[in-house]
Design an enzyme around this catalytic site. Structure first.
Site, PDB file in Angstrom:
ATOM      1  N   ASN A  89       2.196   7.076   2.971  1.00  0.00           N
ATOM      2  CA  ASN A  89       2.936   6.077   3.741  1.00  0.00           C
ATOM      3  C   ASN A  89       4.446   6.214   3.565  1.00  0.00           C
ATOM      4  O   ASN A  89       5.205   5.312   3.928  1.00  0.00           O
ATOM      5  CB  ASN A  89       2.492   4.664   3.356  1.00  0.00           C
ATOM      6  CG  ASN A  89       1.171   4.290   4.015  1.00  0.00           C
ATOM      7  OD1 ASN A  89       0.829   4.829   5.071  1.00  0.00           O
ATOM      8  ND2 ASN A  89       0.435   3.373   3.402  1.00  0.00           N
ATOM      9  N   ASP A 105       0.856  -1.194   0.000  1.00  0.00           N
ATOM     10  CA  ASP A 105       0.000   0.000   0.000  1.00  0.00           C
ATOM     11  C   ASP A 105       0.889   1.242   0.000  1.00  0.00           C
ATOM     12  O   ASP A 105       0.749   2.132   0.838  1.00  0.00           O
ATOM     13  CB  ASP A 105      -0.908  -0.018   1.226  1.00  0.00           C
ATOM     14  CG  ASP A 105      -2.014   1.029   1.164  1.00  0.00           C
ATOM     15  OD1 ASP A 105      -2.423   1.393   0.043  1.00  0.00           O
ATOM     16  OD2 ASP A 105      -2.464   1.476   2.234  1.00  0.00           O
ATOM     17  N   ASP A 115       3.601   1.928   7.939  1.00  0.00           N
ATOM     18  CA  ASP A 115       2.336   1.207   7.758  1.00  0.00           C
ATOM     19  C   ASP A 115       2.448   0.037   6.773  1.00  0.00           C
ATOM     20  O   ASP A 115       2.004   0.117   5.626  1.00  0.00           O
ATOM     21  CB  ASP A 115       1.227   2.167   7.322  1.00  0.00           C
ATOM     22  CG  ASP A 115      -0.155   1.532   7.450  1.00  0.00           C
ATOM     23  OD1 ASP A 115      -0.231   0.393   7.940  1.00  0.00           O
ATOM     24  OD2 ASP A 115      -1.143   2.171   7.048  1.00  0.00           O
TER      25      ASP A 115
END
Length: 331
Positions: A208, A203, A220
């Protein structure tokens, strides 16, 4: 096996969070400051020794204990090999803790700033960092984490959406007609393209990636999984086609300083983008009974949202049949 609480966090009070931290001998001096996170509950605090931490309470009934531990081991391996990431803190040889229905982890707070999407100069360094993460990620495999494939990211979400009561009746037939066409086309493209899967961040959007002294730090790893390397690269592309070409070229110039990239994977960008769109829609649908979601996504139950989604999916079907993005000349 631990019993997990209701997935909506109804019992995760501030008092319970403080008691959970006390169970691992961590005592906040400040209050718990909530950070932006929909899937988990994440808070910043300062402890009695003036050290800043972030605590993450994982959403119950989402990841299993084995999947969370596998994520943590991956982070530890990356950190030990010099990758700049937010890795969970180890206390008494543990990184994953459990308290009254909730798994949680503790992280050091990074004094860093968010990465700007239009900062083309940092993309080379981000590419280098991702290449290193992927080089290490390719050395082993996940056994418990959910893989990134057509079944998990497309077929299963479409199946779940068929039971949704939030889709306007007038749009159900055209919506599922285009979803079926997308599933057929993407399945064909994945079947025709044999690619290597490695352990990924999963992701890797700009939120992030934090910059500390102009050096990228990755946070994350909640969605880390096995998948094609391009998954961690295409999400960072935005703007016009020439802008995306330049961004991709900069990323890969840095990436290939650390790890070889299979450029045949460029043809997977639009399939992966489509799968992400549909998976995201199903994620909101699946979490709608959590009181936080109607507050954050009120447009989800409007006719206008579903009409716009239908049009974007039609556009994706066209994009899937176009030539994939190429690198800029001289890269």
């Amino acid at each position: 096996m631990h019993m997990q609480a209701n997935f909506s966090y109804q019992s995760l009070t501030p008092e319970l969070q403080l008691d959970a931290l006390a169970s691992i001998a961590v005592y906040p001096e400040s209050g718990l400051i909530s950070l932006n996170s929909y899937e988990n509950r994440v808070s910043l605090f300062t402890d009695e020794n003036k050290i800043r931490y972030v605590v993450k309470f994982y959403r119950p009934q989402h990841w299993s204990e084995a999947q969370l531990k596998e994520e943590h081991r991956f982070c530890q391996v990356l950190e030990k090999n010099g990758c700049q990431i937010a890795s969970p803190i180890e206390i008494n040889q543990q990184t994953l803790f459990y308290f009254q229905g909730y798994y949680f982890a503790l992280f050091n707070s990074l004094s860093a700033r968010s990465m700007e999407l239009d900062n083309i100069d940092i993309l080379y360094d981000v590419g280098c960092a991702l290449g290193k993460i992927h080089r290490i990620g390719a050395q082993d495999s996940f056994k418990h984490r959910e893989p990134l494939n057509v079944q998990t990211m497309l077929s299963n979400p479409i199946k779940a959406l068929r039971t949704s009561t939030y889709i306007p009746k007038s749009l159900r037939n055209p919506l599922f007609s285009i979803l079926d066409a997308l599933e057929l086309e993407i399945t064909k493209q994945f079947d025709n393209h044999k690619h290597t899967t490695i352990r990924l961040h999963g992701d890797c959007h700009a939120s992030n990636i934090l910059l500390k002294n102009n050096s990228p730090y990755f946070v994350d790893f909640d969605d880390c999984k096995m998948g094609p390397a391009i998954q961690d690269l295409w999400i960072l592309l935005s703007g016009t086609k020439p802008e995306k070409q330049l961004q991709l070229s900069m990323l890969l110039e840095g990436y290939e300083e650390e790890f070889d990239f299979d450029r045949n994977q460029l043809c997977l960008i639009e399939p992966l983008r489509t799968m992400r769109i549909i998976s995201h829609v199903n994620w909101i649908n699946k979490r709608w009974s959590d009181p936080a979601f109607p507050l954050s996504f009120p447009w989800f139950i409007t006719d206008q949202y579903w009409k716009e989604l239908l049009q974007s999916l039609k556009d994706q079907l066209i994009a899937l049949k176009e030539a994939p993005i190429s690198l800029q000349p001289n890269y």
